[in-house]
Structure formats: C-alpha cells, structure tokens
Write a protein that holds these residues in place. Structure first.
Motif, PDB file in Angstrom:
ATOM      1  N   GLY A 121       0.813  -1.214   0.000  1.00  0.00           N
ATOM      2  CA  GLY A 121       0.000   0.000   0.000  1.00  0.00           C
ATOM      3  C   GLY A 121       0.845   1.261   0.000  1.00  0.00           C
ATOM      4  N   MET A 122       1.914   1.254   0.793  1.00  0.00           N
ATOM      5  CA  MET A 122       2.823   2.402   0.827  1.00  0.00           C
ATOM      6  C   MET A 122       3.456   2.638  -0.540  1.00  0.00           C
ATOM      7  SD  MET A 122       4.874   1.721   4.374  1.00  0.00           S
ATOM      8  CE  MET A 122       4.089   1.726   5.977  1.00  0.00           C
ATOM      9  N   ALA A 123       3.932   1.554  -1.154  1.00  0.00           N
ATOM     10  CA  ALA A 123       4.593   1.663  -2.454  1.00  0.00           C
ATOM     11  C   ALA A 123       3.606   2.112  -3.531  1.00  0.00           C
ATOM     12  CB  ALA A 123       5.217   0.320  -2.826  1.00  0.00           C
ATOM     13  N   HIS A 124       2.399   1.596  -3.462  1.00  0.00           N
ATOM     14  CA  HIS A 124       1.379   1.975  -4.445  1.00  0.00           C
ATOM     15  C   HIS A 124       1.039   3.464  -4.317  1.00  0.00           C
ATOM     16  CE1 HIS A 124      -2.729   0.850  -6.469  1.00  0.00           C
ATOM     17  NE2 HIS A 124      -1.928   1.538  -7.268  1.00  0.00           N
ATOM     18  N   TYR A 125       0.906   3.936  -3.088  1.00  0.00           N
ATOM     19  CA  TYR A 125       0.630   5.360  -2.863  1.00  0.00           C
ATOM     20  C   TYR A 125       1.743   6.225  -3.449  1.00  0.00           C
ATOM     21  CZ  TYR A 125       0.261   9.850  -0.500  1.00  0.00           C
ATOM     22  OH  TYR A 125       0.203  11.207  -0.247  1.00  0.00           O
ATOM     23  N   ALA A 126       2.992   5.820  -3.215  1.00  0.00           N
ATOM     24  CA  ALA A 126       4.122   6.594  -3.734  1.00  0.00           C
ATOM     25  C   ALA A 126       4.076   6.667  -5.264  1.00  0.00           C
ATOM     26  CB  ALA A 126       5.437   5.981  -3.271  1.00  0.00           C
ATOM     27  N   LYS A 127       3.756   5.558  -5.902  1.00  0.00           N
ATOM     28  CA  LYS A 127       3.681   5.540  -7.365  1.00  0.00           C
ATOM     29  C   LYS A 127       2.543   6.431  -7.866  1.00  0.00           C
ATOM     30  CE  LYS A 127       5.339   2.648  -9.932  1.00  0.00           C
ATOM     31  NZ  LYS A 127       6.470   2.651 -10.893  1.00  0.00           N
TER      32      LYS A 127
END
Length: 277
Positions: A130-136
């Motif tokens: 979820g963190m990585a998806h938000y950053a993208k």
C-alpha cells in the motif's frame, strides 16, 4: 540520507545489533531470538547502506519506508534503530516491560523510526504494498522495504499482496525473505512447503534474486542490482540460519520463541565477542 557504510563497518554494526538483541531478550525474559538473529545482516545493510532515512527527521515525507512483516522479530529491529540513532540504546533493556515503548511487536505510535505496526503475520507485506502503491500514484520517489518470514508465506494474505504488487508494477518495493526454513512447529518444508519460491514469485510478475542473507557484500551487490529494475517489484530470497551467531540456537526450531537464562546469556555474549561499535 543513505549512509552507505563500508562492508567492514556494516559487519561491525551487525555484530553490535546481534549483541544488543541478546541483551534485550535476556532482560525481557521472553521473546523470539531465532528469527531475530537470522535477519540481522539484512536489516543492518538496509539501515547502514541502502535506505534514505534520517533519525533526526523520522517522519520526513520523502524518507524510505521499512516494514517488518515478521513483527515478532522486533528485538533485532529495535537494536538496529538504536544503532542508527533513533533512540538511546539504554532503552533496549526495557523490552516487553510495563510502560516501555518497546513492546513485543513494533508500534509506530510509540517507537521512533517504526513506519508500520506489525504483529499478525501476513499483514505487513500488504501494508508495504500500500505504501509503495501510494508513492507511485502520487509521484513520490521514496522506496519501501519489507522483511517477511518463510513460515509467514503460508498465509493467504501474503499471496494477495504479491499478486497486487506485480499487477501494479511496484518497482519501488523491495521484499526480503528471511529464508531460515524453520518456524515454531518445525521445518517450513515439512509443516507446509512454500517451495519453489523463486518460480512462484516470478509467475506473479516479480524480479527475484537469491543470495546469502548473512553475506553483507552479497546483500549490497544484490540491492544495487535491483535498484536498476523497472516495472517489477523486487523479491530477494536471503538464505539464512535461524539463531545465527549463537551456537546453541542455530538451526533449532525451539529457539523460535524462548527465554534466555543467565547461563545461556553469558555463553551467547562470549560467542558474540566484545562490543565493537
């Protein structure tokens, strides 16, 4: 910022993390030594070479994130945070004590530097995704790192996260498998085999590497390679030894979660040598 210490410096930090892990577990009289000791080199390389972080600004928006999905290995995580300067090392002797910020599992509301509260196995990897998806989605350039256990890979939620990360091409996500092949009930390949890991993750759209999880130089070289990967999340299988560094704990499933008595403490500290950082 990325410290990028030398291999020799990281090895010294790892040794001190291992010593302080034993000290805090002995002080607590409970905890999980085996899986904490097996991931020490991995977490040392992340905190002293790879991650863009600053203990002075633990909530900086552009910092890299770390999620310890195998939350029961918190003693080594706390020792790494203290070694990196997030809080005083004296706090490590308060592990699992009433009123301490250092609980049996990481709490992001209490411990400086902890990016996600974890404990229930399988949930940390989903949070990391979820963190990585938000950053993208928002154009942020931070990276997300996660350590999971091999017994944890028997959880269905883990595979949902793997499928999601592959689908969304999360090339800002790096997941380490602490592959010591032991869980609380015995050998992972006998309790419920997760193998072959590499082929399964590749089928989910991941870039997969394998390395010795205790070889600092090899870990650094692997991380340098996966930084060049595009449009795929990275999965690093770190071959490790449960209880690494303490002879009577190594490759013993019984040390997944067990108290360290005074005699065992003295032997462990003798084997781990004098403080060196």
């Amino acid at each position: 910022m990325r410290q990028q210490n030398s291999v020799e410096e990281i090895i010294r930090h790892a040794q001190q993390i291992r010593r302080n892990t034993i000290i805090s577990l002995h002080s607590a009289g409970s905890g999980h030594p085996g899986g904490a000791l097996s991931m020490v080199e991995i977490i040392a390389v992340l905190y002293f070479y790879e991650m863009n972080i600053s203990p002075d600004k633990p909530e900086e928006m552009n910092r890299d994130r770390f999620v310890l999905s195998k939350g029961h290995a918190a003693p080594a995580y706390y020792a790494a945070l203290a070694e990196r300067g997030y809080f005083e090392k004296s706090a490590l002797t308060t592990l699992r004590k009433m009123g301490s910020m250092l609980q049996g599992h990481p709490d992001m509301k209490k411990v400086p530097g902890v990016d996600m509260s974890t404990g229930s196995l399988g949930q940390g990897i989903s949070a990391a995704c979820g963190m990585a998806h938000y950053a993208k989605k928002t154009g942020k350039d931070y990276r997300v790192y996660c350590i999971i256990g091999d017994g944890e890979m028997q959880e269905g939620q883990v595979w949902e996260a793997f499928m999601s990360a592959g689908h969304f091409k999360l090339d800002n996500l790096v997941v380490f498998l602490d592959n010591n092949n032991l869980q609380i009930d015995g050998r992972v390949d006998e309790v419920m085999s997760i193998y072959p890991v590499k082929e399964k993750l590749q089928a989910f759209g991941w870039h997969v590497e394998e390395t010795d999880g205790h070889n600092v130089k090899g870990l650094i070289e692997t991380l340098d390679r996966v930084r060049q990967v595009r449009d795929q999340p990275a999965f690093i299988i770190g071959k490790t030894t449960k209880g690494k560094g303490v002879s009577f704990m190594e490759n013993q499933a019984g040390w997944h979660g067990a108290a360290i008595n005074d005699e065992q403490f003295e032997q462990a500290m003798k084997e781990l040598g004098e403080a060196c950082v």
